[in-house]
Design an enzyme around this catalytic site. Structure first.
Site, PDB file in Angstrom:
ATOM      1  N   GLY A  28      -1.453  -4.535  -6.333  1.00 42.90           N
ATOM      2  CA  GLY A  28      -0.020  -4.272  -6.398  1.00 42.90           C
ATOM      3  C   GLY A  28       0.355  -3.169  -5.434  1.00 42.90           C
ATOM      4  N   SER A  29       1.469  -2.516  -5.734  1.00 37.55           N
ATOM      5  CA  SER A  29       1.954  -1.488  -4.810  1.00 37.55           C
ATOM      6  C   SER A  29       1.212  -0.170  -5.028  1.00 37.55           C
ATOM      7  CB  SER A  29       3.444  -1.255  -5.050  1.00 37.55           C
ATOM      8  OG  SER A  29       3.602  -0.630  -6.309  1.00 37.55           O
ATOM      9  N   GLU A  78       4.836   0.435   4.262  1.00 38.70           N
ATOM     10  CA  GLU A  78       4.624  -0.993   4.073  1.00 38.70           C
ATOM     11  C   GLU A  78       5.959  -1.680   3.799  1.00 38.70           C
ATOM     12  OE1 GLU A  78       2.347  -2.419   0.629  1.00 38.70           O
ATOM     13  OE2 GLU A  78       1.257  -3.707   2.037  1.00 38.70           O
ATOM     14  N   LYS A  94      -2.293 -10.655 -17.054  1.00 44.43           N
ATOM     15  CA  LYS A  94      -0.835 -10.590 -16.902  1.00 44.43           C
ATOM     16  C   LYS A  94      -0.457 -11.033 -15.487  1.00 44.43           C
ATOM     17  CE  LYS A  94       2.325  -7.474 -15.484  1.00 44.43           C
ATOM     18  NZ  LYS A  94       3.316  -8.440 -14.988  1.00 44.43           N
ATOM     19  N   GLU A 106      -6.206  -2.484  -5.639  1.00 40.64           N
ATOM     20  CA  GLU A 106      -6.059  -3.066  -4.304  1.00 40.64           C
ATOM     21  C   GLU A 106      -4.575  -2.931  -3.969  1.00 40.64           C
ATOM     22  OE1 GLU A 106      -7.816  -4.043  -1.910  1.00 40.64           O
ATOM     23  OE2 GLU A 106      -6.025  -4.779  -0.907  1.00 40.64           O
ATOM     24  N   GLY A 141      -0.236   1.549  -8.482  1.00 41.88           N
ATOM     25  CA  GLY A 141      -1.645   1.957  -8.521  1.00 41.88           C
ATOM     26  C   GLY A 141      -1.799   3.388  -8.999  1.00 41.88           C
ATOM     27  N   CYS A 144      -0.980  -8.201   1.952  1.00 44.32           N
ATOM     28  CA  CYS A 144      -1.360  -6.798   2.178  1.00 44.32           C
ATOM     29  C   CYS A 144      -2.133  -6.669   3.468  1.00 44.32           C
ATOM     30  CB  CYS A 144      -2.113  -6.152   1.037  1.00 44.32           C
ATOM     31  SG  CYS A 144      -2.726  -7.194  -0.187  1.00 44.32           S
TER      32      CYS A 144
HETATM   33  C1  UN1 Z   1      -3.449 -10.120  -0.043  1.00 38.82           C
HETATM   34  O1  UN1 Z   1      -2.521 -10.150   0.755  1.00 38.82           O
HETATM   35  O2  UN1 Z   1      -3.360  -9.416  -1.067  1.00 38.82           O
HETATM   36  O3  UN1 Z   1      -7.224 -12.105   4.144  1.00 38.82           O
HETATM   37  C2  UN1 Z   1      -4.652 -10.952   0.055  1.00 38.82           C
HETATM   38  C3  UN1 Z   1      -6.177 -12.618   3.755  1.00 38.82           C
HETATM   39  C4  UN1 Z   1      -6.197 -13.459   2.508  1.00 38.82           C
HETATM   40  C5  UN1 Z   1      -6.001 -12.620   1.286  1.00 38.82           C
HETATM   41  C6  UN1 Z   1      -4.817 -11.677   1.350  1.00 38.82           C
HETATM   42  N1  UN1 Z   1      -7.458 -14.154   2.423  1.00 38.82           N
HETATM   43  O4  UN1 Z   1      -5.117 -12.424   4.319  1.00 38.82           O
END
Ligand code: UN1
Length: 498
Positions: free
Chosen positions: A230-231, A387, A177, A252, A235, A286
């Site tokens: 996701g957030s 965040e 998805k 993650e 999660g 992230c």
């Molecule tokens: C993300 O923001 O979910 O290290 C991944 C990094 C990238 C991946 C980010 N290679 O910023």
């Protein structure tokens, strides 16, 4: 080419199909509002069909030799490389990234596909001695079944590859998805997998929202593994829902990543690393640097360098050559990011630059936010704890190395961290004491490579990692095998005297 047809479908059991309801939704560019395409607004029924197809395909796919599964990924990697420019442009249009970064996102998928293709000839287990004579012991990795893959819009080609490539090489099948903000990229990803030779039913894509598609996928009894980026809120909901079936869940989630700048740092290098990590992808990673923890002796000097660099950045559509910062993903994100400017001000943080929605010169057709820097931020303020997922960063002054580490660790998340220093002892202490899944020395907080584990501590996830060898642990079960060739019944722990 899919992007020209503008009408996209789900992919279930090797067929391109509409949603059972016939409903659709649109994907539009955050840079200009232009229509990218229409997509099936799927529901639980569509998920059920896709899971059924994936379950049926699993029985054959798990028996395909892993090197042959790897060959398909190798072909996929080569195809993605061939289509790199086209995918990068589509990415820039569909979610806003500037072209060089979009190319990097695609490159990450190429790297991951080649890396996991090679895993088809490894998937190492262990062989060990037995405590008994004439007996052979080994452990092997076994596929698990249907994997539910739920991906975000911020790395719309890279992140699907982090999940789908290892899932496939390990012998699982997939129901995917993609994020509703980047369905065209999700679709192109699957088209290329099909072109690479993935058999019918092995990868299925179901477009639609979290409520209608995601929740059913997570609750479906025939989907034993869920992998989600996701957030934090999503999660938590996924983990709770998956608990009823004791599913394996890989999460993650968020980050509140800090760059520490000590008083012996190369300040120009630090400023460059911070700007890249805080404002790259409009801060929507992230791994973005949303906190900068600075020794008071260099606090003033670093501030001026950062403000000057932020104010030089040009906003615009990601595909225009002189654009430094593209739009943020949608109106909701723009409002959320702007609300944090108000929150920071109300808390007493000092706004150095930015803090406003950018308009004029055509920017009013998209969702643009000026690179924003707060100074004199206290570690407990909301702008330093939550965040924001936008181009906003907070400068926090500290008096010592120990205080810097304490402040860096004083958040609920633990994804990435970085330290700028020339003192090797302090660098090694930071590598040990920063409680994050990733630490950089003399570099920003972004830029993870595919062959090392990616993920975080604390509330960034639930202990799993993706990428590298660690990914294999998400997508396989261990099986221990004992082969007794003595021809008699030998009892472990009992007949061990000889
Ligand atoms: C993300 O923001 O979910 O290290 C991944 C990094 C990238 C991946 C980010 N290679 O910023």
């Amino acid at each position: 080419m899919a992007v020209e047809t503008q009408t996209f479908k789900n992919f279930v059991g090797g067929e391109w199909v509409d949603a059972a309801s016939g409903e659709i939704f649109e994907s539009r560019s955050p840079a200009t509002g232009e229509l990218i395409g229409t997509f099936p607004r799927s529901g639980p029924e569509d998920v059920d069909r896709a899971v059924e197809a994936a379950r049926a395909a699993y029985e054959e796919w798990r028996l395909v030799p892993a090197p042959a599964r790897g060959e398909i990924l190798y072909r996929f990697g080569a195809l993605v490389r061939e289509h790199k420019d086209e995918l990068a442009l589509l990415m820039s249009r569909e979610m806003g990234k500037v072209l060089p970064e979009a190319g990097g996102d695609v490159q990450e998928a190429i790297d991951m596909s080649f890396y996991m293709a090679g895993e088809g000839r490894r998937l190492f287990g262990q062989t060990t001695p037995s405590e008994l004579r004439d007996k052979f012991n080994m452990s092997v990795r076994m596929p698990i079944g249907v994997v539910g893959v739920i991906t975000p819009w911020n790395f719309p080609i890279a992140i699907p590859s982090w999940k789908i490539a290892p899932a496939l090489v390990c012998g699982n099948t997939v129901v995917f998805k993609p994020a509703t903000d980047t369905p065209a990229l999700g679709e192109r990803f699957v088209e290329l997998l099909v072109e690479a030779g993935v058999p019918a039913g092995v990868v299925n894509v179901v477009h639609g929202g979290g409520r209608e598609v995601g929740e059913r996928l997570v609750a479906h009894p025939d989907v034993p593994v869920i992998t989600l980026t996701g957030s934090r809120e999503t999660g938590v909901a996924v983990m709770k829902a998956a608990a009823d079936n004791l599913k394996r869940v890989h999460l993650e989630l968020g980050g509140k990543n800090a760059v520490i700048v000590l008083d012996d740092a190369d300040l120009d290098l630090a400023a460059e690393g911070i700007v890249w990590s805080a404002f790259g992808t409009s801060g929507q990673r992230c791994t973005a640097a949303s906190r900068v923890i600075v020794h008071e002796r260099v606090y003033g000097a670093l501030q001026s360098k950062l403000v000057a660099a932020a104010e030089r950045m040009r906003l615009g559509p990601g595909w225009e050559e002189d654009t430094d910062v593209g739009p943020v993903i949608n109106e909701g994100a723009l409002e959320k990011i702007h609300s944090y400017t108000g929150i920071g001000r109300d808390e007493g943080a000092k706004l150095l630059t930015g803090g406003e929605i950018a308009t004029g010169d055509g920017l009013e057709h998209g969702f643009y936010y000026r690179p924003t820097i707060f100074a004199d931020v206290e570690p407990g303020m909301r702008v330093a704890q939550e965040e924001i997922f936008g181009p906003t960063t907070s400068l926090i002054p500290v008096e010592s190395f120990d205080e810097a580490i304490r402040v860096a660790n004083g958040v609920r998340y633990g994804l990435s961290s970085s330290i700028f220093t020339r003192d090797v002892n302090k660098a090694f202490r930071a590598m040990r004491d920063l409680n994050t899944g990733i630490t950089y020395v003399n570099a920003g907080t972004i830029g993870a490579e595919v062959h090392l584990p990616f993920g975080g501590t604390k509330e960034t996830g639930n202990g799993h990692r993706e990428a590298g060898q660690a990914a294999l642990d998400v997508f396989t079960e261990w099986k221990s095998v004992y082969v007794d060739y003595s021809g008699r019944l030998q009892k472990a722990q009992i007949d061990t005297a000889e």
